[in-house]
Every structure is written in structure tokens, then in C-alpha cells.
Scaffold this motif. Structure first.
Motif, PDB file in Angstrom:
ATOM      1  N   ASP A  42      30.675  13.861  40.564  1.00 31.58           N
ATOM      2  CA  ASP A  42      30.525  15.530  40.935  1.00 31.58           C
ATOM      3  C   ASP A  42      29.730  15.697  41.565  1.00 31.58           C
ATOM      4  O   ASP A  42      28.851  16.333  42.340  1.00 31.58           O
ATOM      5  N   LEU A  43      28.381  15.600  40.579  1.00 30.33           N
ATOM      6  CA  LEU A  43      26.308  15.545  40.771  1.00 30.33           C
ATOM      7  C   LEU A  43      26.194  14.972  42.320  1.00 30.33           C
ATOM      8  O   LEU A  43      25.765  15.760  42.438  1.00 30.33           O
ATOM      9  N   ILE A  44      26.643  13.472  41.916  1.00 30.34           N
ATOM     10  CA  ILE A  44      26.369  12.939  43.144  1.00 30.34           C
ATOM     11  C   ILE A  44      26.988  13.349  44.232  1.00 30.34           C
ATOM     12  O   ILE A  44      26.649  13.750  45.368  1.00 30.34           O
ATOM     13  N   ALA A  45      27.593  14.274  44.122  1.00 28.19           N
ATOM     14  CA  ALA A  45      28.995  14.663  45.665  1.00 28.19           C
ATOM     15  C   ALA A  45      28.087  15.773  46.359  1.00 28.19           C
ATOM     16  O   ALA A  45      27.834  16.326  46.974  1.00 28.19           O
ATOM     17  N   ARG A  46      27.997  16.344  45.430  1.00 26.27           N
ATOM     18  CA  ARG A  46      26.975  17.816  45.665  1.00 26.27           C
ATOM     19  C   ARG A  46      25.279  17.458  46.213  1.00 26.27           C
ATOM     20  O   ARG A  46      24.360  18.625  45.868  1.00 26.27           O
ATOM     21  N   GLY A  47      24.896  16.156  45.821  1.00 22.94           N
ATOM     22  CA  GLY A  47      23.964  15.959  46.968  1.00 22.94           C
ATOM     23  C   GLY A  47      22.298  15.124  45.934  1.00 22.94           C
ATOM     24  O   GLY A  47      21.583  15.999  45.477  1.00 22.94           O
ATOM     25  N   GLN A  48      22.937  15.798  44.305  1.00 25.23           N
ATOM     26  CA  GLN A  48      21.838  15.305  43.491  1.00 25.23           C
ATOM     27  C   GLN A  48      21.618  13.258  42.960  1.00 25.23           C
ATOM     28  O   GLN A  48      22.840  13.022  43.117  1.00 25.23           O
ATOM     29  N   ASP A  49      20.823  12.898  42.608  1.00 17.77           N
ATOM     30  CA  ASP A  49      19.954  11.720  42.498  1.00 17.77           C
ATOM     31  C   ASP A  49      20.477  11.560  40.915  1.00 17.77           C
ATOM     32  O   ASP A  49      19.819  11.809  40.214  1.00 17.77           O
ATOM     33  N   ILE A  50      21.481  10.682  40.769  1.00 17.50           N
ATOM     34  CA  ILE A  50      21.408  10.690  39.108  1.00 17.50           C
ATOM     35  C   ILE A  50      21.934   8.896  38.802  1.00 17.50           C
ATOM     36  O   ILE A  50      22.050   8.047  39.733  1.00 17.50           O
ATOM     37  N   PRO A  51      20.767   8.888  37.531  1.00 22.50           N
ATOM     38  CA  PRO A  51      20.315   7.239  37.344  1.00 22.50           C
ATOM     39  C   PRO A  51      22.256   6.277  37.430  1.00 22.50           C
ATOM     40  O   PRO A  51      22.680   7.357  36.929  1.00 22.50           O
ATOM     41  N   SER A  52      22.126   5.168  37.047  1.00 23.23           N
ATOM     42  CA  SER A  52      22.787   4.286  36.703  1.00 23.23           C
ATOM     43  C   SER A  52      23.724   4.715  34.684  1.00 23.23           C
ATOM     44  O   SER A  52      22.843   4.784  34.743  1.00 23.23           O
ATOM     45  N   LEU A  53      24.613   4.689  35.198  1.00 25.88           N
ATOM     46  CA  LEU A  53      25.640   5.084  33.894  1.00 25.88           C
ATOM     47  C   LEU A  53      25.738   3.567  33.202  1.00 25.88           C
ATOM     48  O   LEU A  53      25.731   3.341  31.865  1.00 25.88           O
ATOM     49  N   TYR A  54      25.049   2.463  33.946  1.00 23.43           N
ATOM     50  CA  TYR A  54      25.404   0.911  33.271  1.00 23.43           C
ATOM     51  C   TYR A  54      24.726   0.683  31.586  1.00 23.43           C
ATOM     52  O   TYR A  54      25.078   0.110  30.649  1.00 23.43           O
ATOM     53  N   PRO A  55      23.481   1.186  31.700  1.00 17.43           N
ATOM     54  CA  PRO A  55      23.037   1.250  30.591  1.00 17.43           C
ATOM     55  C   PRO A  55      24.235   1.655  28.825  1.00 17.43           C
ATOM     56  O   PRO A  55      23.955   1.376  27.746  1.00 17.43           O
ATOM     57  N   LEU A  56      24.522   2.728  29.209  1.00 17.18           N
ATOM     58  CA  LEU A  56      25.093   3.451  27.962  1.00 17.18           C
ATOM     59  C   LEU A  56      26.183   2.248  28.128  1.00 17.18           C
ATOM     60  O   LEU A  56      27.091   2.656  27.194  1.00 17.18           O
ATOM     61  N   LEU A  57      27.067   1.276  28.742  1.00 16.83           N
ATOM     62  CA  LEU A  57      28.214   0.463  28.197  1.00 16.83           C
ATOM     63  C   LEU A  57      27.729  -0.233  26.926  1.00 16.83           C
ATOM     64  O   LEU A  57      28.441  -0.815  26.094  1.00 16.83           O
ATOM     65  N   GLN A  58      26.461  -0.164  26.488  1.00 21.66           N
ATOM     66  CA  GLN A  58      26.311  -0.702  25.066  1.00 21.66           C
ATOM     67  C   GLN A  58      26.900  -0.001  23.586  1.00 21.66           C
ATOM     68  O   GLN A  58      27.514  -0.288  23.203  1.00 21.66           O
ATOM     69  N   PHE A  59      26.443   1.391  23.933  1.00 20.51           N
ATOM     70  CA  PHE A  59      27.384   2.684  23.459  1.00 20.51           C
ATOM     71  C   PHE A  59      28.715   1.993  22.762  1.00 20.51           C
ATOM     72  O   PHE A  59      29.527   2.000  22.311  1.00 20.51           O
ATOM     73  N   ALA A  60      29.396   1.122  24.250  1.00 18.99           N
ATOM     74  CA  ALA A  60      30.689   1.353  24.236  1.00 18.99           C
ATOM     75  C   ALA A  60      31.048   0.218  23.414  1.00 18.99           C
ATOM     76  O   ALA A  60      32.415   0.099  23.482  1.00 18.99           O
ATOM     77  N   ALA A  61      30.691  -0.741  23.552  1.00 18.29           N
ATOM     78  CA  ALA A  61      30.657  -2.017  23.538  1.00 18.29           C
ATOM     79  C   ALA A  61      30.572  -1.681  22.044  1.00 18.29           C
ATOM     80  O   ALA A  61      31.693  -2.610  21.261  1.00 18.29           O
TER      81      ALA A  61
END
Length: 579
Positions: free
Chosen positions: A209-228
Motif C-alpha cells: 500500500d505504501l509503494i502504491a502511493r509512491g513510497q520507496d520501501i526496502p525488500s522484506l526478504y530478510p524478515l523471513l529469518q524470523f518467520a523461519a
């Protein structure tokens, strides 16, 4: 899961399918009735092949409310359970909001004061502290009273949870994100998600939703460590979705930038590059859990959110000390509980282990229940006194395929609080109800066929000593992660000789085996806490039994690699040896 903005997986990141497998691996696939298509899906790392995480109900309105709070400078709190799933959920959302430069408050209850879930006093305290939005993680689906209180005092409560929707009605919260809520699709793969991945889904939606309104947001890929970590340690079923999530999380850990995660690994472990799921389930999980089991879980959460290596080491050391204390307390409680069970055996069928003592430490009764299941092969329910006079608490663990949650639900009129899953649950009730509860539960469970409510001795495939080699170990890594729904393969082996054994600290056993067909084929094995196990033969008896011509030994084990002083060798993790 829509991954356009969250991850980018190159072909080089995906392990290439081998044209043929080690014969033992192929036999495992055959045993599981897996053909080429099923094998390809099972081994897949393709995040784009997952169902969309953002398809869950209420994600859209939750994201809009959080973004509104961010725009208006309203305070946001993350409220998480005190176990590994809850702690990793809090840490994941903390790091997500930090990525987008938003400060959030972190709140965790004490097992011994507030107890499991979110309750009106915690909502009141959040209101006093000025929070306008509260996001629960890994709890809340049965906390209707807290939702009512939040609405009454003007806090928008967003529940993210994965536990069963078990009340007559769902909480009247601002939003409920839960793949197991009553109106989510029954056949959805997302039903297996751990609480931490439900929290991750909220982060994905907010980011989109933030990207849709034009913001540049980092990848969430590193957060998958906590999910694992949360997925493995919470025993979430490893269906294709969870397998992919955990694989990508584990892949990042050796080079992690999170100081708290790095603290769990020695430099040597990180250099190896491969993190086995057992490191999470047998080391990281118990350490994170230890603090919440004995007092307040805050040190574990501080470790996972700290941004300083030195401080991370201090918090990690604190957890190590706490875990040693937990092990000592747990051993005392387990031995006492086991004695109760043994005294109750009267020659009739042992349907379930239901035990109680006022003196047992509440923080370890869940682990003790699991160990009772492991020992006696039947469901276990372990009670102890709660903080409130006249009220007792229990942790329950199932055995076999029994849906223990449903069995407990038949007696819910006896409970004050109750919640959980098919395999694990917790409850509290007046102590005066214990005898009726025990009678009712034994009757309820006994109606289920024994094969469904007991742990069955099983193995995956039979193996010959000469088939155990480095190629097999390497290909076993492809089957990772191991856990609920994808158990580490258990092997059965004959045609070997027990050459010798050593007792370590009077309870562990080191085994030295050799192939009968080729005596030069030597194998090493280890069994932890083997001596004194209920129903297990002593190594001396096994050694003597093989000397008789009509007796042959049979070993059941998993396989691993022992790393010691820079050397490594294949090691059989022996569950039991029978004559």
C-alpha cells in the motif's frame, strides 16, 4: 503470496533438481507416494508459486488503519505472546516498522501474571500509555473481552493470530487477520501459517500500500529469518508454503545482519553456510522460550531487536543461564510426573497421562507434557496451581493423530479458559473439577481407536550399513527443513554388529557399530538421555543378546554430522536398538 515487491529469487538461488537421487532418498520419495511432479513441488523454492499471503480477510483495512496512524503520528503498539512464535512475531514487526522509520511500542505479557493472550488490564495500560492502535501477534482470537474493552476506550485493536477460532462469536475487534478464522476457506494452505507469518503478511500488505502511493520501501526478504524460526519452533505444519518460507529464512541466517540472530551461531557454524532446522528446534527455540518459562520474556525480545553485537552477546548469555535453570527445573518436574504415571498403571490400558501437583513450575509443564507423550506414547495433560487460589492450569499434548483440542472441547464447561490446536492446548479450571475432568477425558479419549490416539513405532525406510555415506547426507539436506509434516527420516537398520559402547555422564550412550557383511564399514552413533528410558533395553543387554545365534539387533535412527575440533563425521542419532 505476491512477491513482486517483496523478494526476487534468481535461478542461481534455487537448488537444481538432480536427474537421479541416492537410492535411499528415492525410497523415501516412493514411501511417500511422490512421483516427479510431487518431488518437484516438495523441493521447490519458488516463492511466486505460493498462495498470496495478502488474500487473508481484514488485511486491507488493517493496513489502511496503520498507515493512517503513521500519517497522523498516532502511537502503535505490538502485543505478542511470550513463546518463540510470539517473540519472533514482535521482532519481525519491530524491524519492519524500523525499515519504514516508524517507532512502535513492544508489549509482552508474563505467563504468570497476565497469562496467555491479551486481556482488558493490558488494553487499559496501553490506553494510559497513549497507544491508539494495538496489533496483537500470535494471540487474540479468543480474547473477546479485551476487544470489547479496546472498543470502549477508543483503541483500534488489530488481531493477527493463527490459533483456532473457538469462541461462540469472534472478538469485536477493529480487524482480525487469521487464516483459521471461521470464514476463511477450509482448504486454504494458509491455515498452516505460524503466527509470525501472519504478522509478516500484514507487513507485506502495508508495504504494497505504501509503494502504491509512491513510497520507496526496502525488500522484506530478510524478515523471513524470523518467520523461519517461529514456524519451526511453533511446530507449524510444513506444507509447501511453509517449506518455502523456512527455506528462504534459513538460507539467509549464515550472513544475517540481525545481531540477535547472529548471537545463536558460532563463527564456525556461520562459515558452514547450511543451517539445519534442528538448530532452531533444539537450540534457538528452547533458549528464546526459557526466559518466558521462568519469569518475563523481555530479554529474549530485546536480544532479537538489539542493534549492538556486544549487547546481543550479553542478552544471549543471559538466556543460556536461564535455559540451564529451566532444564534443571524441568528434569525435576518430569521425574515427579513420570513417577505419578507409573504409580497409576494398574494393568489396564493406559489411555492418557493426566497428572497434577501444586508444586510444579508452571513454565515447564508444556515441555513435561511432551516428554510424557514421548515416554508413554499416549496423550498427556499436566496440571499445576495457577497464581489464583483454587485455580489450576494445564498444558496438554496429543499423541498420534488424535485431535486433542476437540476432546478437550467436549469438557469445556469445566474450564475457565481454553485454547490451542489439534496437537497442543492449554486450559485453566477450578481445582475441584479435576476428578470429573479426568474421568470424562479418559472416557472421551478411549472412544477413539487406539491406533489414532497413541504414538506408533514407525520408520521411513530400511537401510543397509554400506548405504550410509556423504552423498546420502548431502541429499538429506535437500529435504530440509524438517519438522511437523516433514519429519526427519527415521531409518531402520539390521545386518550390523554392536562392537562396543560407552556411557557418557551415566545417561548418554556412544555406540560403535560395524557392518556384518563388511567389517571395515564402521559407524558411530549417539543416544542422549538413553539410560533409564522407560521400556528401553540397556546397552549391556543388547551387546550380550547379539552373541546368541538366534538374536539380531535392529537400530532405529536419524542421520546427522558431528562437527568436532575442525573434523566432521557421519553420526547415527539412535532412538533405540532392539534385539
Amino acid at each position: 503470496m505476491q512477491t513482486t515487491h517483496t523478494t526476487h529469487v534468481t535461478n542461481s538461488q534455487k537448488p537444481q533438481m538432480q536427474p537421479s537421487f541416492h537410492p535411499v532418498i528415492q525410497r523415501i520419495f516412493d514411501k511417500r507416494d511422490m512421483g516427479p511432479k510431487e518431488i518437484t513441488e516438495f523441493l521447490s523454492w519458488d516463492l511466486k508459486a505460493m498462495p498470496s499471503l495478502t488474500s487473508m480477510k481484514d488485511l486491507d483495512i488493517s493496513s489502511k488503519r496503520v498507515i493512517e496512524a503513521m500519517d497522523n503520528g498516532e502511537k502503535i503498539a505490538i502485543y505478542g505472546d511470550y513463546d518463540v512464535d510470539g517473540t519472533t512475531s514482535c521482532a519481525l514487526l519491530y524491524h519492519f516498522f524500523k525499515m519504514i522509520d516508524v517507532e512502535v511500542g513492544l508489549i509482552q505479557p508474563s505467563r504468570f501474571i497476565e497469562g496467555y493472550g491479551i486481556h482488558p488490564p493490558s488494553v487499559d495500560k496501553a490506553h494510559e500509555d497513549g497507544y491508539k492502535v494495538m496489533i496483537t501477534v500470535d494471540c487474540g482470537i479468543t480474547n473477546n473481552e479485551a476487544a470489547d474493552r479496546a472498543k470502549e476506550i477508543g483503541i483500534d485493536l488489530i488481531i493477527t493470530d493463527h490459533h483456532k477460532d473457538a469462541r461462540d462469536v469472534m472478538p469485536d475487534a477493529f480487524a482480525i487477520i487469521n487464516p483459521n478464522r471461521r470464514d476463511e476457506p477450509e482448504n486454504s494452505e494458509l491455515r498452516a501459517l505460524a503466527g509470525v507469518t501472519v504478522g509478516f503478511a500484514l507487513a507485506v500488505q502495508i508495504r504494497e500500500d505504501l509503494i502504491a502511493r509512491g513510497q520507496d520501501i526496502p525488500s522484506l526478504y530478510p524478515l523471513l529469518q524470523f518467520a523461519a524460526i517461529g514456524t519451526i519452533c511453533d511446530l507449524a505444519k510444513l506444507n509447501p508454503t511453509n517449506l518455502k518460507i523456512v527455506r528462504h529464512g534459513l538460507k539467509q541466517i549464515p550472513t544475517t545482519q540481525y545481531h540477535g540472530i547472529k548471537a545463536f551461531f558460532s563463527p564456525e557454524e556461520r562459515k558452514r553456510g547450511f543451517v539445519p532446522s534442528e538448530k532452531l528446534s533444539f537450540n534457538i527455540g528452547p533458549l528464546i522460550n526459557s526466559k518466558g518459562r521462568l519469569d518475563h520474556p523481555e530479554k529474549a525480545l530485546q536480544l532479537l531487536t538489539i542493534e549492538d553485537d556486544k549487547k546481543a552477546f550479553e542478552f544471549y548469555s543471559h538466556l543460556e543461564i536461564c535455559n540451564k535453570e529451566r532444564k534443571f527445573i524441568q528434569a525435576e518436574v518430569f521425574n515427579s510426573a513420570k513417577e505419578q504415571v507409573l504409580k497409576s498403571l494398574d494393568g489396564k490400558e493406559h489411555v492418557a497421562s493426566i497428572v497434577y501437583s501444586a508444586d510444579w513450575h508452571e513454565g515447564v509443564i508444556g515441555i513435561v507434557a511432551s516428554k510424557l507423550v514421548e515416554t508413554f506414547k499416549v496423550p498427556a495433560i499436566v496440571f499445576t496451581n495457577s497464581e489464583q487460589d483454587g485455580i489450576i492450569k494445564a498444558s496438554a499434548r496429543s499423541a498420534g493423530d488424535l485431535n486433542l483440542f476437540d476432546c478437550l472441547a467436549e469438557n469445556s464447561e469445566l474450564f475457565l479458559k481454553f485454547g490451542g490446536h489439534k496437537a497442543a492446548a492449554g486450559l485453566s479450571m477450578p481445582k475441584e473439577n479435576l476428578s470429573v475432568f479426568k474421568k470424562n477425558m479418559l472416557e472421551t479419549i478411549s472412544k477413539v481407536p487406539a491406533i489414532q490416539r497413541t504414538v506408533q513405532n514407525y520408520f521411513d525406510v530400511e537401510i543397509e550399513p554400506h548405504e550410509i555415506n556423504p552423498k546420502l547426507l548431502k541429499e538429506l539436506e535437500m529435504l530440509e527443513p524438517f519438522g511437523m509434516g516433514n519429519q526427519k527420516p527415521l531409518f531402520k537398520m539390521k545386518n550390523f554388529r554392536l562392537d562396543s559402547f560407552d556411557l557418557l555422564k551415566d545417561v548418554h550412550v556412544r555406540w560403535n557399530l560395524s557392518s556384518k557383511k563388511d567389517p571395515t564399514c564402521k559407524l558411530k552413533g549417539i543416544s542422549f538421555n538413553y539410560i533409564g528410558k522407560w521400556g528401553i533395553a540397556h546397552p549391556e543387554d543388547l551387546y550380550n543378546a547379539q552373541e546368541r545365534d538366534d538374536d539380531e539387533l535392529t537400530a532405529y535412527f536419524t542421520l546427522g554430522v558431528n562437527h568436532f575440533n575442525g573434523n566432521q563425521y557421519i553420526q547415527l542419532m539412535i532412538e533405540r536398538i532392539e534385539s
